[in-house]
Design a protein around this motif. Structure first.
Motif, short mmCIF file in Angstrom:
data_model
loop_
_atom_site.label_atom_id
_atom_site.label_comp_id
_atom_site.label_asym_id
_atom_site.label_seq_id
_atom_site.Cartn_x
_atom_site.Cartn_y
_atom_site.Cartn_z
N HIS A 229 0.83 -1.19 0.00
CA HIS A 229 0.00 0.00 0.00
C HIS A 229 0.87 1.25 0.00
CE1 HIS A 229 -2.91 -3.04 1.24
NE2 HIS A 229 -3.88 -2.20 0.96
N MET A 230 0.24 2.40 -0.03
CA MET A 230 0.99 3.64 -0.05
C MET A 230 1.85 3.79 1.20
SD MET A 230 -0.41 7.58 -0.42
CE MET A 230 -1.11 7.64 1.25
N GLU A 231 1.33 3.37 2.36
CA GLU A 231 2.08 3.48 3.60
C GLU A 231 2.92 2.23 3.80
OE1 GLU A 231 -1.26 3.70 3.50
OE2 GLU A 231 -1.58 5.87 3.69
N VAL A 232 4.19 2.42 4.16
CA VAL A 232 5.08 1.32 4.48
C VAL A 232 5.84 1.68 5.76
CG1 VAL A 232 5.35 0.59 2.08
CG2 VAL A 232 6.96 2.23 3.07
N SER A 233 6.30 0.67 6.46
CA SER A 233 7.07 0.93 7.69
C SER A 233 8.33 0.09 7.69
CB SER A 233 6.22 0.62 8.93
OG SER A 233 5.86 -0.74 8.98
N ILE A 234 9.38 0.63 8.31
CA ILE A 234 10.66 -0.06 8.45
C ILE A 234 11.04 -0.09 9.92
CG2 ILE A 234 13.14 0.12 8.01
CD1 ILE A 234 12.55 1.06 5.22
N ASP A 235 11.41 -1.27 10.38
CA ASP A 235 11.82 -1.43 11.77
C ASP A 235 12.72 -2.66 11.85
OD1 ASP A 235 12.07 -0.95 14.43
OD2 ASP A 235 9.98 -1.27 14.96
N GLU A 236 13.22 -2.94 13.03
CA GLU A 236 14.09 -4.09 13.23
C GLU A 236 13.30 -5.24 13.85
OE1 GLU A 236 15.77 -2.05 17.34
OE2 GLU A 236 17.03 -2.19 15.57
N ALA A 237 13.60 -6.45 13.43
CA ALA A 237 13.05 -7.66 14.02
C ALA A 237 14.21 -8.47 14.59
CB ALA A 237 12.29 -8.48 12.97
N MET A 238 13.90 -9.31 15.58
CA MET A 238 14.94 -10.09 16.23
C MET A 238 14.65 -11.58 16.10
SD MET A 238 17.24 -8.05 17.51
CE MET A 238 18.08 -9.06 18.73
N ILE A 239 15.71 -12.35 15.83
CA ILE A 239 15.66 -13.81 15.84
C ILE A 239 16.39 -14.26 17.10
CG2 ILE A 239 16.20 -15.93 14.59
CD1 ILE A 239 16.45 -14.22 12.06
N GLY A 240 15.68 -14.82 18.05
CA GLY A 240 16.29 -15.19 19.32
C GLY A 240 17.41 -16.21 19.17
N PHE A 241 18.57 -15.89 19.75
CA PHE A 241 19.71 -16.82 19.75
C PHE A 241 20.66 -16.40 20.86
CE2 PHE A 241 24.03 -17.99 18.26
CZ PHE A 241 23.86 -19.38 18.24
N ASN A 242 21.03 -17.33 21.73
CA ASN A 242 21.87 -17.03 22.88
C ASN A 242 23.28 -17.61 22.79
OD1 ASN A 242 19.95 -15.53 24.43
ND2 ASN A 242 18.93 -17.44 24.98
N GLY A 243 23.59 -18.28 21.68
CA GLY A 243 24.92 -18.86 21.53
C GLY A 243 25.96 -17.84 21.12
N ARG A 244 27.15 -18.33 20.81
CA ARG A 244 28.24 -17.45 20.38
C ARG A 244 28.10 -17.14 18.90
NH1 ARG A 244 33.96 -19.68 22.31
NH2 ARG A 244 34.51 -17.65 21.40
N LEU A 245 28.15 -15.86 18.58
CA LEU A 245 28.00 -15.41 17.20
C LEU A 245 28.57 -14.01 17.08
CD1 LEU A 245 26.87 -15.94 14.34
CD2 LEU A 245 24.72 -14.94 15.09
N GLY A 246 29.40 -13.81 16.07
CA GLY A 246 30.08 -12.53 15.92
C GLY A 246 29.16 -11.35 15.73
N PHE A 247 28.00 -11.55 15.09
CA PHE A 247 27.09 -10.42 14.85
C PHE A 247 25.80 -10.53 15.67
CE2 PHE A 247 26.77 -13.50 11.38
CZ PHE A 247 25.42 -13.80 11.35
N LYS A 248 25.86 -11.23 16.78
CA LYS A 248 24.71 -11.26 17.68
C LYS A 248 24.51 -9.87 18.30
CE LYS A 248 25.00 -13.20 21.73
NZ LYS A 248 25.14 -14.22 22.79
N GLN A 249 23.25 -9.45 18.40
CA GLN A 249 22.92 -8.12 18.88
C GLN A 249 22.14 -8.18 20.19
OE1 GLN A 249 23.85 -5.13 17.04
NE2 GLN A 249 25.13 -6.74 16.15
#
Length: 481
Positions: A229-249
């Motif tokens: 549609h004419m209106e769009v939104s941008i935001d962040e989503a999270m994928i849960g992960f608690n292990g070791r990862l260089g780009f974990k946020q």
């Protein structure tokens, strides 16, 4: 400037410039520049024929252009172009006989089952497991279906899906494969060939190589199968992960605080995910400059020039970003941090005591609004130029009070929830299972996206068929008359 307005030659108080005055000034200014550009280099500017620029009042026009190019309290109307994008909704019209799996395969094509089976067999053979029986595309399809069923029918322990008690047979997983076979598929599951991926810190290394082919296919299909549609939104989503990862946020304000961050563009009307981008962290340990702007431009570039209205939060919002969007025929609205470069000074020092009070400043086509709710809220917009509205707010004594609300606040509250809506649907069909490999969480996220988008495509297709029938009926009635 003050000397111009306080000049003794002025016979009346300055009331500001109207839109037609500003447009005329800009047009005369451009004509004047064109005239100067066409002059040969050996001619003095003072020698230009004055007749060519008759009626050009440089002082007045410079004042007008200077006034609209800086932040001020004078509010001016701005021309917003109409939305010219394609009709919102699914691009593929499905027959009535199609089922849920057919819509799912629009986003997650059937050919992926064969690719996953090939990569899984290659990985298992590399482990030299003599007891491994090669899997097939049908078995991979059943495996993914089992993951989906487990998300809908959860149990405390996965072994319970194979209990002999009929109470636990609602999933019917035991009819497809034994528990040992299911565990084998989980152990050796692979979806991409990573043998050609360069080592870490080497040129060309892809941090998402484990899922890259499927990620790009799901992303492309999600974009192709639905027009927003004419209106769009941008935001962040999270994928849960608690292990070791260089780009974990770590995002403390999100329900899922630790894991893999994904930038998402979604449709606020239903939560459909049109596009997404996985954040892989720093490059060579160097933080990225203007990350928010880069993400928004990446996700919005495919729909530039169509007149979309983007809604985003304070992480992305900046005058620099909104200027770039405006130049590409896209309008925007979002909360903004008071210390962003390019905003008027002193926004954080504005004192508003009563709920509903607000202050608006404008620069060119951009407005910044400070509105008092329970605290001051700052919003920047290039698409909200209408009159303020009213909203109801509950007071301390329990009474409901109607307070003024700027149009930018109302629109932001209406259209910023696209990604949150998508997250809500995704949590309903969450298929993630505890495992050691981070990329499997990302793969499950891709399957979740495919499920959610397939569900929305099916719902929108049904609505489209209903609307089409009504339009045909109305057309037939008109023809009879």
């Amino acid at each position: 400037m003050a000397e111009i307005f306080d000049s003794s030659e002025s016979e009346s108080e300055f009331d500001g410039f109207e839109l037609r005055d500003i447009n005329a000034a800009e047009e005369r200014y451009l004509q004047h520049i064109d005239a100067l550009n066409n002059i040969d280099s050996d001619i003095e500017f003072s020698d230009v024929d004055s007749d060519e620029n008759e009626g050009f009042n440089s002082d007045d026009d410079n004042v007008a252009l200077a006034e609209i190019a800086k932040w001020g309290d004078e509010l001016r109307p701005v021309q917003i172009n109409d939305f010219t994008g394609p009709r919102p909704g699914p691009t593929t019209q499905m027959d009535k006989e199609k089922t849920e799996i057919d819509f799912f395969h629009l986003i997650f094509p059937e050919r992926l089952y064969s690719e996953i089976a090939t990569q899984t067999n290659a990985y298992a053979n590399g482990r030299q497991n003599e007891n491994w029986t090669p899997t097939t595309s049908d078995e991979i399809k059943a495996y993914i279906g089992g993951q989906i069923v487990m998300g809908i029918v959860p149990v405390p322990n996965m072994d319970m899906y194979w209990y002999k008690d009929k109470l636990f047979h609602s999933s019917s997983l035991e009819e497809k494969f034994s528990r040992n076979r299911y565990e084998e598929l989980q152990r050796y599951l692979h979806v991409a060939d990573t043998t050609q991926n360069p080592p870490r810190l080497q040129p060309g290394h892809d941090k998402l190589a484990h899922v890259r082919p499927i990620l790009e296919i799901v992303r492309d299909k999600s974009f192709q199968e639905y027009k927003p549609h004419m209106e769009v939104s941008i935001d962040e989503a999270m994928i849960g992960f608690n292990g070791r990862l260089g780009f974990k946020q770590y995002v403390p304000l999100k329900p899922t605080k630790r894991g893999i961050k994904v930038w998402v563009r979604a449709d606020p009307s239903n939560g459909y995910i049109n596009d997404f981008q996985v954040y892989t962290g720093k490059t060579a340990n160097n933080p990225e400059q203007n990350l928010g702007k880069r993400v928004v431009l990446d996700l919005m570039t495919p729909v530039f020039g169509l007149g979309h209205h983007l809604y985003c939060d304070s992480f992305f919002t900046s005058p620099d970003l909104f200027t770039s969007l405006w130049d590409h025929g896209t309008y925007a609205c979002g909360t903004v941090r008071a210390n962003r470069k390019g905003l008027p000074a002193g926004l954080d020092r504005i004192k508003l005591k009563e709920q509903g009070q607000f202050v608006v400043k404008q620069k060119n086509y951009m407005r910044v609004t400070v509105w008092r709710d329970k605290k001051n809220i700052n919003l920047l917009s290039t698409n909200c130029f209408g009159e303020p509205d009213k909203v109801n707010r509950k007071q301390k004594d329990g009474t409901i009070k109607e307070v003024p609300c700027p149009l930018s606040v109302k629109h932001y509250n209406m259209f910023m929830n696209g990604v949150d809506h998508a997250d809500q649907l995704r949590s309903t069909y969450n298929i993630s299972r505890k495992c050691l490999k981070w990329w499997k969480y990302l793969f499950n996220f891709l399957v979740d996206i495919s499920i959610v988008n397939a569900y929305l495509l099916m719902r929108e297709s049904v609505n489209h068929q209903i609307v089409t029938k009504k339009e045909q009926a109305a057309s037939n009635d008109s023809a009879r008359v």
